[in-house]
Design a protein around this motif. Structure first.
Motif, PDB file in Angstrom:
ATOM      1  N   ASN A  31       0.843  -1.184   0.000  1.00 45.25           N
ATOM      2  CA  ASN A  31       0.000   0.000   0.000  1.00 45.25           C
ATOM      3  C   ASN A  31       0.881   1.238   0.000  1.00 45.25           C
ATOM      4  O   ASN A  31       2.097   1.155   0.179  1.00 45.25           O
ATOM      5  N   ARG A  50      -4.493   0.918  -1.076  1.00 43.78           N
ATOM      6  CA  ARG A  50      -3.908  -0.413  -1.179  1.00 43.78           C
ATOM      7  C   ARG A  50      -3.510  -0.686  -2.640  1.00 43.78           C
ATOM      8  O   ARG A  50      -4.036  -0.071  -3.562  1.00 43.78           O
ATOM      9  N   SER A  51      -2.660  -1.651  -2.823  1.00 47.65           N
ATOM     10  CA  SER A  51      -2.107  -1.905  -4.156  1.00 47.65           C
ATOM     11  C   SER A  51      -3.170  -2.385  -5.138  1.00 47.65           C
ATOM     12  O   SER A  51      -2.998  -2.271  -6.351  1.00 47.65           O
TER      13      SER A  51
END
Lengths: 113, 113
Positions: A31, A50-51
Motif C-alpha cells: 500500500n 492499497r495496491s
C-alpha cells in the motif's frame, strides 16, 4: 536509496485552486500512504491506498495509484490557506515488511490567500 | 488526534552532554519508531522496536541508542552529543503488521552547540 520521490519539490498556488502532487516509487508495495507535516510539527496520516485500489477519496483529497507505473498522485481540491504544509508519500519497506514506512522528500505546498 | 507524546519539544545543549529524548504512547501499539529529519528534508528511520525488549537499527546509521522496557515507552539516548546530531527527532508508533498507519509525535528539536 529513497523508495518514494515526490514531485514537484515545491508548489505555490492561489487559494481555491486545486493542488496536485505526484509520488514515484521503485519496488513492489502492499500500500501507499500520504502524510502531511505542518512546519516544525510531526506528520499526520491523510489517506492509505492499497495496491489493488486505483482511486480513493477522503473529503477534499483524491488519491490515485498506478502500480504499473509505480506512481501515485494526491489531489487537494478547493485549496485553503490551512492546507499549506509539506506532503509526503510513504511506502512499505521491502514491499511488505513490518519494519516501518519509507518516506519521500516531500512536496512543500504553499497556498496564497 | 494521536496519543503519542515527545519531550522535550526543544533542547539546546553543549557538545559532549548526554541527552535522552522521551517518547510515550497510550494507544497500546507494539511497534515504535524513531525517525530523524533535517529541516525541509526527508525522514530517515534510525531505530524501531517490535515490542518490549526488541530494538532494531533502521536505515540511517545513528550514534544514538534506544530501549524498550515498557510497551508505551521508547526513549532515545545520545551519550555524547555533537553538533552533527542537530536535527529533529520524530517518534512514532503503529500496530503490528505491514502497512499500518503510523502515528507521529510532535517531534523533538535538538540543537547541539
Amino acid at each position: 536509496s529513497q523508495q518514494g520521490e515526490e514531485d514537484p519539490q515545491a508548489l505555490s498556488i492561489q487559494e481555491g485552486e486545486n493542488a496536485t502532487m505526484n509520488c514515484s516509487y521503485k519496488t513492489s508495495i502492499n500500500n501507499l500512504q500520504w502524510y502531511r507535516q505542518n512546519s516544525g510539527r510531526g506528520l499526520v496520516h491523510l489517506i492509505l491506498i492499497r495496491s489493488n485500489e486505483r482511486e480513493k477519496h477522503s473529503g477534499r483529497l483524491r488519491v490515485t495509484l498506478d502500480t504499473s507505473k509505480k506512481s501515485s498522485s494526491l489531489l487537494i481540491t478547493a485549496s485553503r490557506a490551512a492546507d499549506t504544509a509539506s506532503y509526503f508519500c510513504a511506502t512499505d519497506r521491502r514491499g511488505g515488511g513490518a519494519d516501518g514506512l519509507t518516506f519521500g522528500k516531500g512536496t512543500h505546498l504553499i497556498i496564497q490567500p | 488526534e494521536a496519543d503519542i507524546y515527545q519531550t522535550p519539544r526543544y533542547l539546546v545543549i553543549g557538545t559532549g552532554k548526554k541527552i535522552t529524548l522521551e517518547c510515550s504512547q497510550t494507544m497500546g501499539h507494539d511497534k515504535m519508531y524513531w525517525y530523524q529529519q533535517d529541516p525541509g528534508m526527508e525522514l530517515h528511520l534510525i531505530h524501531y522496536s517490535y515490542g518490549v525488549n526488541s530494538t532494531e537499527k533502521g536505515d540511517l546509521s545513528s550514534e544514538s541508542t534506544v530501549s524498550r522496557i515498557r510497551t508505551e515507552h521508547f526513549p532515545l539516548t545520545l551519550e555524547s552529543a555533537r553538533p552533527s546530531h542537530t536535527s529533529q527527532y520524530l517518534c512514532a508508533s503503529s500496530d503490528l503488521g505491514a502497512g499500518n498507519t503510523i502515528y507521529f509525535g510532535e517531534g523533538s528539536w535538538l540543537t547541539v552547540v
